[in-house]
Design a protein around this motif. Structure first.
Motif, PDB file in Angstrom:
ATOM      1  N   MET A   1       4.997  -0.745  16.933  1.00  0.00           N
ATOM      2  CA  MET A   1       4.763  -0.274  14.914  1.00  0.00           C
ATOM      3  C   MET A   1       3.776   0.325  15.398  1.00  0.00           C
ATOM      4  O   MET A   1       2.707  -0.165  15.843  1.00  0.00           O
ATOM      5  N   ILE A   2       4.041   1.828  14.345  1.00  0.00           N
ATOM      6  CA  ILE A   2       2.809   2.577  13.996  1.00  0.00           C
ATOM      7  C   ILE A   2       2.316   1.655  12.693  1.00  0.00           C
ATOM      8  O   ILE A   2       3.611   2.009  11.691  1.00  0.00           O
ATOM      9  N   ARG A   3       1.004   1.552  12.384  1.00  0.00           N
ATOM     10  CA  ARG A   3       0.587   1.338  10.785  1.00  0.00           C
ATOM     11  C   ARG A   3      -0.563   2.268  10.830  1.00  0.00           C
ATOM     12  O   ARG A   3      -1.607   2.474  11.098  1.00  0.00           O
ATOM     13  N   ILE A   4      -0.053   2.728   9.729  1.00  0.00           N
ATOM     14  CA  ILE A   4      -0.887   3.841   8.710  1.00  0.00           C
ATOM     15  C   ILE A   4      -1.413   3.512   7.980  1.00  0.00           C
ATOM     16  O   ILE A   4      -1.093   3.249   6.556  1.00  0.00           O
ATOM     17  N   HIS A   5      -3.227   3.051   7.557  1.00  0.00           N
ATOM     18  CA  HIS A   5      -3.619   2.177   6.463  1.00  0.00           C
ATOM     19  C   HIS A   5      -3.767   3.834   5.769  1.00  0.00           C
ATOM     20  O   HIS A   5      -4.768   4.430   5.500  1.00  0.00           O
ATOM     21  N   PHE A   6      -3.756   3.879   4.227  1.00  0.00           N
ATOM     22  CA  PHE A   6      -3.722   5.159   3.278  1.00  0.00           C
ATOM     23  C   PHE A   6      -5.087   4.709   2.798  1.00  0.00           C
ATOM     24  O   PHE A   6      -4.432   3.274   2.409  1.00  0.00           O
ATOM     25  N   THR A   7      -5.857   5.442   1.948  1.00  0.00           N
ATOM     26  CA  THR A   7      -6.766   5.626   1.041  1.00  0.00           C
ATOM     27  C   THR A   7      -5.986   5.707  -0.425  1.00  0.00           C
ATOM     28  O   THR A   7      -4.966   6.773  -0.363  1.00  0.00           O
ATOM     29  N   ALA A   8      -6.228   5.877  -1.526  1.00  0.00           N
ATOM     30  CA  ALA A   8      -5.224   6.230  -3.060  1.00  0.00           C
ATOM     31  C   ALA A   8      -6.043   7.890  -2.694  1.00  0.00           C
ATOM     32  O   ALA A   8      -4.761   8.892  -3.340  1.00  0.00           O
ATOM     33  N   ALA A   9      -6.848   8.140  -2.059  1.00  0.00           N
ATOM     34  CA  ALA A   9      -7.148   9.733  -2.051  1.00  0.00           C
ATOM     35  C   ALA A   9      -6.036  10.344  -1.008  1.00  0.00           C
ATOM     36  O   ALA A   9      -5.419  11.648  -0.191  1.00  0.00           O
ATOM     37  N   ASP A  10      -5.412   9.076  -0.180  1.00  0.00           N
ATOM     38  CA  ASP A  10      -4.216   9.935   1.151  1.00  0.00           C
ATOM     39  C   ASP A  10      -3.047  10.025   0.535  1.00  0.00           C
ATOM     40  O   ASP A  10      -2.118  11.086   0.837  1.00  0.00           O
ATOM     41  N   PHE A  11      -2.538   9.642  -0.528  1.00  0.00           N
ATOM     42  CA  PHE A  11      -1.216   9.999  -0.922  1.00  0.00           C
ATOM     43  C   PHE A  11      -0.688  11.386  -1.600  1.00  0.00           C
ATOM     44  O   PHE A  11       0.128  11.586  -2.099  1.00  0.00           O
ATOM     45  N   ALA A  12      -2.154  11.782  -2.273  1.00  0.00           N
ATOM     46  CA  ALA A  12      -1.962  13.473  -2.305  1.00  0.00           C
ATOM     47  C   ALA A  12      -2.489  13.901  -1.634  1.00  0.00           C
ATOM     48  O   ALA A  12      -2.395  15.037  -2.277  1.00  0.00           O
ATOM     49  N   ARG A  13      -2.852  13.597  -0.215  1.00  0.00           N
ATOM     50  CA  ARG A  13      -2.605  14.644   0.843  1.00  0.00           C
ATOM     51  C   ARG A  13      -1.757  14.906   1.648  1.00  0.00           C
ATOM     52  O   ARG A  13      -1.864  15.038   2.947  1.00  0.00           O
ATOM     53  N   VAL A  14      -0.436  14.070   0.949  1.00  0.00           N
ATOM     54  CA  VAL A  14       0.493  14.130   1.731  1.00  0.00           C
ATOM     55  C   VAL A  14       1.033  15.073   1.513  1.00  0.00           C
ATOM     56  O   VAL A  14       1.864  15.872   0.404  1.00  0.00           O
TER      57      VAL A  14
END
Length: 321
Positions: A1-14
């Motif tokens: 399993m690959i686990r990618i940890h976002f910050t709130a700012a990362d969702f705007a950078r998808v």
């Protein structure tokens, strides 16, 4: 399993790649050649591709000992020339560390030209560029317009999902069996791995040759790239060309034959529909017909319904190769 940890700012950078990446699509095509799965659907294509490769492309084989490729071959530019230039400008320290990594576990010594590449020899770099160019012209150039059309369709589908349901839903719908829990996106993979974005964001890139688990590229100071399989992954043919005869498809129909090929691993109805680019209702009707013929079984796994090939289905797929 690959686990990618976002910050709130990362969702705007998808970000979804607006165009396909020639070198990465070529890499996934060769990955599909090497994995050897689904001989019914891919066997003829593999043999034809390997026979057609010119000698100038063969050095690429030396860069992937023991099935491992150096990361500097993963280039996501949507221009072939820019992609080839990007490979050439790889920092030499990274080239050396990657060649030590891939050859350290192979148990075989690198050939002379790879040792020259390790030293930064310009002739070795020119040989690599010619090999990549020749491999692309043979493998992908004939079907590149089709890849571009498929990419535009996938881009539109993703944009509509984001507009209607938001980024979180779009992420989980891209990859079967993926899961988003708060700021943690989990992707199926054969090995465990944790990646922290820390504001870098994510670049989403569909591939139309690879059908396995998502391929995740994590390079310092760059967005994390998720290359995911889109559509059925059937070998692409140029417009107007005739696909190789498929004995199983002649009996069952191409969609049901494709379902049997995909069910070398369990899949849900929605995942089959996404890969085959059909509606859930159409996929359900086909799986019901295959189940009635004793070629697959269906069982509930949590909230999902998973389909699996029976021994008869697997035997039929092998015999029809």
């Amino acid at each position: 399993m690959i686990r990618i940890h976002f910050t709130a700012a990362d969702f705007a950078r998808v970000r979804f790649a607006p165009r396909p990446a020639p070198l990465q699509e070529m890499n996934t095509a060769f990955l599909k050649v090497a994995c050897g799965d689904d001989p019914l659907l891919f066997g003829h294509w593999r043999r034809r591709l390997l026979r057609s490769l010119p000698r100038t492309a063969l050095p690429l084989r030396d860069l992937v000992p023991a099935g491992q490729a150096p990361t500097f071959l993963d280039v996501f530019s949507d221009s072939l020339v820019e992609g080839l230039d990007s490979v050439r400008t790889t920092p030499q320290d990274l080239v050396r560390s990657e060649m030590r990594r891939v050859y350290g576990s192979s148990g075989s010594p690198p050939p002379p030209w790879v040792r020259a590449l390790y030293r930064g020899d310009s002739d070795a770099w020119s040989l690599l560029r010619r090999a990549q160019q020749a491999a692309f012209e043979t493998t992908l150039r004939p079907v590149w317009p089709l890849v571009q059309d498929l990419h535009r369709d996938e881009f539109t589908r993703h944009a509509l999902t984001v507009a209607e349901h938001g980024t979180a839903t779009a992420l989980t719908r891209l990859v079967g069996a993926s899961h988003l829990d708060g700021t943690l996106w989990e992707l199926p993979a054969p090995a465990s791995r944790d990646i922290t974005l820390n504001g870098r964001g994510v670049l989403l890139l569909p591939t139309f040759h690879w059908t396995g688990h998502p391929l995740v590229g994590d390079h310092p100071d760059q967005p994390v790239t998720v290359t995911y399989p889109a559509g059925p992954g059937l070998p692409l043919t140029p417009s107007g060309a005739t696909a190789p005869a498929d004995a199983l498809a002649a009996v069952l129909g191409r969609t049901r034959a494709a379902i049997l090929g995909l069910l070398a691993e369990p899949h849900s109805t929605s995942d089959l529909a996404r890969r085959l680019r059909v509606s859930n209702a159409t996929a359900s009707a086909h799986t019901a017909a295959l189940r009635g013929a004793g070629l697959l079984t269906t069982a509930r796994a949590g909230r999902a319904v998973l389909h699996r090939r029976t021994e008869l289905g697997a035997l039929l797929a092998r015999r029809a190769e």
